[in-house]
Scaffold this active site. Structure first.
Site, PDB file in Angstrom:
ATOM      1  N   HIS A 113       0.829  -1.209   0.000  1.00 53.81           N
ATOM      2  CA  HIS A 113       0.000   0.000   0.000  1.00 53.81           C
ATOM      3  C   HIS A 113       0.859   1.254   0.000  1.00 53.81           C
ATOM      4  O   HIS A 113       0.586   2.220  -0.711  1.00 53.81           O
ATOM      5  CB  HIS A 113      -0.908   0.007   1.237  1.00 53.81           C
ATOM      6  CG  HIS A 113      -2.177  -0.762   1.057  1.00 53.81           C
ATOM      7  ND1 HIS A 113      -2.864  -1.311   2.096  1.00 53.81           N
ATOM      8  CD2 HIS A 113      -2.881  -1.077  -0.055  1.00 53.81           C
ATOM      9  CE1 HIS A 113      -3.948  -1.917   1.638  1.00 53.81           C
ATOM     10  NE2 HIS A 113      -3.973  -1.792   0.347  1.00 53.81           N
ATOM     11  N   CYS A 131      -0.624  -3.594 -17.551  1.00 56.06           N
ATOM     12  CA  CYS A 131      -1.443  -2.665 -16.770  1.00 56.06           C
ATOM     13  C   CYS A 131      -1.263  -2.884 -15.273  1.00 56.06           C
ATOM     14  O   CYS A 131      -2.082  -2.430 -14.478  1.00 56.06           O
ATOM     15  CB  CYS A 131      -2.923  -2.786 -17.146  1.00 56.06           C
ATOM     16  SG  CYS A 131      -3.621  -4.424 -16.863  1.00 56.06           S
ATOM     17  N   ARG A 161     -11.940  -3.497 -18.173  1.00 52.93           N
ATOM     18  CA  ARG A 161     -11.859  -4.869 -17.658  1.00 52.93           C
ATOM     19  C   ARG A 161     -13.237  -5.306 -17.181  1.00 52.93           C
ATOM     20  O   ARG A 161     -13.884  -4.619 -16.388  1.00 52.93           O
ATOM     21  CB  ARG A 161     -10.871  -4.941 -16.491  1.00 52.93           C
ATOM     22  CG  ARG A 161     -10.716  -6.359 -15.919  1.00 52.93           C
ATOM     23  CD  ARG A 161      -9.668  -6.404 -14.828  1.00 52.93           C
ATOM     24  NE  ARG A 161     -10.082  -5.687 -13.627  1.00 52.93           N
ATOM     25  CZ  ARG A 161      -9.275  -5.434 -12.592  1.00 52.93           C
ATOM     26  NH1 ARG A 161      -8.007  -5.823 -12.629  1.00 52.93           N
ATOM     27  NH2 ARG A 161      -9.724  -4.785 -11.539  1.00 52.93           N
ATOM     28  N   GLU A 171      -2.632 -13.089 -16.313  1.00 54.63           N
ATOM     29  CA  GLU A 171      -2.339 -13.010 -14.880  1.00 54.63           C
ATOM     30  C   GLU A 171      -1.979 -14.373 -14.301  1.00 54.63           C
ATOM     31  O   GLU A 171      -1.526 -14.463 -13.167  1.00 54.63           O
ATOM     32  CB  GLU A 171      -3.559 -12.458 -14.132  1.00 54.63           C
ATOM     33  CG  GLU A 171      -3.987 -11.079 -14.604  1.00 54.63           C
ATOM     34  CD  GLU A 171      -5.350 -10.691 -14.067  1.00 54.63           C
ATOM     35  OE1 GLU A 171      -5.406  -9.922 -13.098  1.00 54.63           O
ATOM     36  OE2 GLU A 171      -6.356 -11.170 -14.629  1.00 54.63           O
ATOM     37  N   ARG A 200       0.348 -11.368  -2.950  1.00 57.98           N
ATOM     38  CA  ARG A 200       0.873 -10.017  -3.147  1.00 57.98           C
ATOM     39  C   ARG A 200       0.501  -9.064  -2.029  1.00 57.98           C
ATOM     40  O   ARG A 200       1.000  -7.944  -1.983  1.00 57.98           O
ATOM     41  CB  ARG A 200       0.418  -9.454  -4.496  1.00 57.98           C
ATOM     42  CG  ARG A 200      -1.069  -9.237  -4.663  1.00 57.98           C
ATOM     43  CD  ARG A 200      -1.360  -8.953  -6.134  1.00 57.98           C
ATOM     44  NE  ARG A 200      -2.766  -8.740  -6.433  1.00 57.98           N
ATOM     45  CZ  ARG A 200      -3.320  -7.557  -6.575  1.00 57.98           C
ATOM     46  NH1 ARG A 200      -2.603  -6.467  -6.413  1.00 57.98           N
ATOM     47  NH2 ARG A 200      -4.590  -7.438  -6.878  1.00 57.98           N
ATOM     48  N   ASN A 253       0.873  -7.695 -11.233  1.00 51.05           N
ATOM     49  CA  ASN A 253       0.732  -8.005  -9.809  1.00 51.05           C
ATOM     50  C   ASN A 253       0.305  -9.449  -9.604  1.00 51.05           C
ATOM     51  O   ASN A 253       0.911 -10.199  -8.836  1.00 51.05           O
ATOM     52  CB  ASN A 253      -0.282  -7.063  -9.156  1.00 51.05           C
ATOM     53  CG  ASN A 253       0.174  -5.618  -9.149  1.00 51.05           C
ATOM     54  OD1 ASN A 253       1.343  -5.331  -9.392  1.00 51.05           O
ATOM     55  ND2 ASN A 253      -0.732  -4.710  -8.869  1.00 51.05           N
ATOM     56  N   ASP A 254      -0.757  -9.854 -10.291  1.00 47.47           N
ATOM     57  CA  ASP A 254      -1.227 -11.228 -10.143  1.00 47.47           C
ATOM     58  C   ASP A 254      -0.307 -12.219 -10.831  1.00 47.47           C
ATOM     59  O   ASP A 254      -0.102 -13.337 -10.344  1.00 47.47           O
ATOM     60  CB  ASP A 254      -2.649 -11.368 -10.680  1.00 47.47           C
ATOM     61  CG  ASP A 254      -3.692 -11.071  -9.610  1.00 47.47           C
ATOM     62  OD1 ASP A 254      -3.467 -11.463  -8.450  1.00 47.47           O
ATOM     63  OD2 ASP A 254      -4.714 -10.449  -9.921  1.00 47.47           O
ATOM     64  N   ARG A 286     -11.134  -0.253 -14.183  1.00 42.83           N
ATOM     65  CA  ARG A 286     -11.664  -1.244 -13.249  1.00 42.83           C
ATOM     66  C   ARG A 286     -13.142  -0.945 -13.011  1.00 42.83           C
ATOM     67  O   ARG A 286     -13.484   0.120 -12.503  1.00 42.83           O
ATOM     68  CB  ARG A 286     -10.915  -1.188 -11.917  1.00 42.83           C
ATOM     69  CG  ARG A 286      -9.403  -1.340 -12.029  1.00 42.83           C
ATOM     70  CD  ARG A 286      -8.778  -1.243 -10.641  1.00 42.83           C
ATOM     71  NE  ARG A 286      -7.330  -1.320 -10.659  1.00 42.83           N
ATOM     72  CZ  ARG A 286      -6.519  -0.271 -10.707  1.00 42.83           C
ATOM     73  NH1 ARG A 286      -7.036   0.953 -10.743  1.00 42.83           N
ATOM     74  NH2 ARG A 286      -5.203  -0.427 -10.718  1.00 42.83           N
TER      75      ARG A 286
END
Length: 551
Positions: free
Chosen positions: A187, A484, A324, A413, A447, A436-437, A288
């Site tokens: 974060h 992305c 998405r 992902e 993550r 990230n995934d 998103r």
């Protein structure tokens, strides 16, 4: 002459800052277990009022914060007044606890439950403990632990930062963040990047960073220099002025030899579209859509969706907006869509799997997107999350095309999609990599779980080799390949990704300027050479170092 100490960590962004250290205030003392003999109803009312004040404060912070912080703080606001926690507080007060002690125990009990679940839920445990601190502070009538007061600019040093603190930093005073914990997708890192604040996370020898010591923070090199010499500060600040000058351009993304690289923005709400365009985004690489669904117990109507999608498309007439499809499940459960009680929801029915299990939800969204596309001059693309192979790719793209959507693709992902890259690319109009995934599943490291944060690094050669496969397959088929994930906002890694065959990069809008400037310093040949150097490394850190010394 005194020895200069340089401490290494993971840099976030490209910025440089020099100031004196201020340490995060220590947590409040634990409330005593003394027995409460007063009016239980009045004591409960005090705690509930403190919960409501905290919830309202977090919502107010959310409205002032950026896109990423808004989502985090809104969730925290709901957690602060969770009915189950309030019921636990009431039970404890009835058993003779003070309001302070009851709130402390209730929030910590729920935190321990989440910690035992691990993954995303484990990460929320720390948030609950932070909420407990704030409520106890309110009940005591003292300031909540957090950002120290200062009239002078400073570098904030802490173990880590709660989202509520990070989201509302006074950027006129806080010049940089340094944390002992966290990683490149924590974060703290994400929120620091979103506001353009230099940060060093996962710092090593942080004990040397005492209150008041002067430091030079260099995010580009991932270093904190303790008591730097004046000439070093002067040189760094001159370099920072040059960097800032270079980032003022809003020209389309391109390498030094003119090779175009589309620079796009990630947005989490329709209202974020116009600000992203103002910061030079050439379009949207990840819209998103979860914001429409997560705050409701029932699915939004097609008309409601059309209005939201049309608002997001409006600032990008003639430009690409990649939407998405609903990515529910795992950390984003929905009562009308996802399975309840999965032992490991990150490996369960999420993303496209959940949508295919409830085709009425997917079809309604595709219909809304098709209507928004017909009424807009923007170039709308749609993609499915969490796709495993070519068969799932075809299921989604066929369904989207049948609804009249012109361009349909998938997110990469899951490692399997890269291993089947040729088949997937043949079935899709484009592919977009969610780093990230992809990193999470490649490295088997959640993550959002701090204990394995060191594994959650998109620089790892295993992750880069999967991206290389997708790049080769996309180039051979003449199909676009985007990224992305947060990796796109790392200027050095952005160059490597382009060298691996990526044609567009999408990130928080605040990161566009640094990436644009770094791309302009590298030719396609240099990008490919840096990618080759990273691929031959054995670790993520070795890959970083190899690229930084490649030229």
């Amino acid at each position: 002459m005194s020895t200069v100490t340089v401490i290494k960590g993971i840099g976030v962004g490209r910025g440089v800052a020099a100031a004196r250290v201020r340490l995060m205030a220590p947590p409040l003392s634990e409330p005593t277990q003394e027995r409460f003999a007063g009016d239980a109803e009045a004591e409960l009312a005090r705690v509930v009022a403190a919960q409501r004040r905290l919830s309202a404060d977090l919502l107010a912070r959310a409205e002032r914060a950026g896109a990423e912080a808004h989502e985090v703080l809104t969730a925290l606001s709901s957690m602060a007044v969770d009915p189950a926690i309030t019921a636990a507080v009431e039970a404890r007060i009835g058993a003779g606890r003070t309001g302070e002690r009851a709130a402390y125990e209730a929030f910590h009990e729920f935190a321990e439950t989440l910690a035992a679940l691990g993954g995303y839920f484990g990460e929320r445990a720390g948030d609950l403990k932070d909420l407990a601190q704030r409520i106890v502070a309110d009940l005591r009538g003292v300031p909540a632990p957090g950002i120290p007061d200062s009239h002078e600019p400073f570098v904030l040093v802490s173990d880590d930062l709660a989202p509520a603190d990070t989201a509302t930093l006074d950027l006129a005073l806080v010049k940089a963040l340094v944390t002992r914990e966290g990683g490149p997708t924590s974060h703290t890192a994400i929120l620091a990047r979103s506001v353009g604040l230099p940060a060093i996370v996962a710092i090593g020898d942080a004990e040397r960073l005492d209150e008041g010591v002067r430091v030079l923070v260099d995010a580009a090199s991932g270093t904190v220099t303790v008591e730097p010499r004046d000439e070093a500060i002067k040189s760094a600040m001159e370099r920072e002025r040059t960097r800032l000058e270079a980032t003022r351009s809003l020209a389309p993304g391109a390498l030094a030899d003119g090779t175009p690289v589309q620079l796009l923005a990630n947005i989490g709400a329709a209202s974020q579209s116009a600000p992203a365009a103002a910061l030079g985004a050439e379009g949207v690489g990840l819209f998103r859509t979860e914001f429409l669904f997560l705050d409701s117990t029932m699915m939004p109507s097609v008309d409601e969706q059309v209005r939201a999608y049309s608002e997001a498309l409006a600032p990008f007439a003639g430009r690409k907006v990649v939407v998405r499809a609903l990515d529910a499940g795992s950390d984003k459960p929905l009562p009308y869509l996802t399975d309840q009680g999965e032992e490991n929801p990150a490996l369960g029915r999420r993303g496209l799997r959940a949508l295919l299990a409830h085709p009425e939800v997917l079809d309604a969204q595709l219909e809304a997107l098709a209507r928004a596309q017909a009424a807009s001059d923007a170039d709308l693309w749609v993609m499915a999350p969490m796709v495993a192979d070519a068969a799932e790719t075809e299921q989604f793209t066929d369904r989207a095309h049948a609804r009249g959507l012109r361009t349909a693709g998938v997110m990469a992902e899951v490692p399997s999609i890269a291993l089947m890259a040729e088949q997937v690319v043949a079935a899709a109009d484009f592919v977009s990599i969610g780093t990230n995934d992809l990193t999470q599943y490649t490295m088997a490291a959640d993550r959002l779980l701090g204990s394995v944060a060191s594994y959650q690094d998109p620089w790892h050669p295993a992750v880069l080799r999967l991206i290389e496969r997708l790049g080769e397959a996309s180039a051979a088929a003449g199909k676009p390949l985007g990224v992305c994930g947060e990796a796109a906002a790392d200027p050095d890694l952005a160059v490597v990704l382009v060298g691996l065959g990526v044609t567009s990069l999408s990130m928080s809008a605040a990161g566009l300027a640094d990436v644009r400037a770094e791309l302009a310093l590298n030719t396609l040949e240099q990008a490919r050479s840096k990618a080759a150097a990273a691929l031959t490394a054995r670790t993520a850190m070795a890959a970083r170092n190899a690229v930084r010394t490649a030229y």
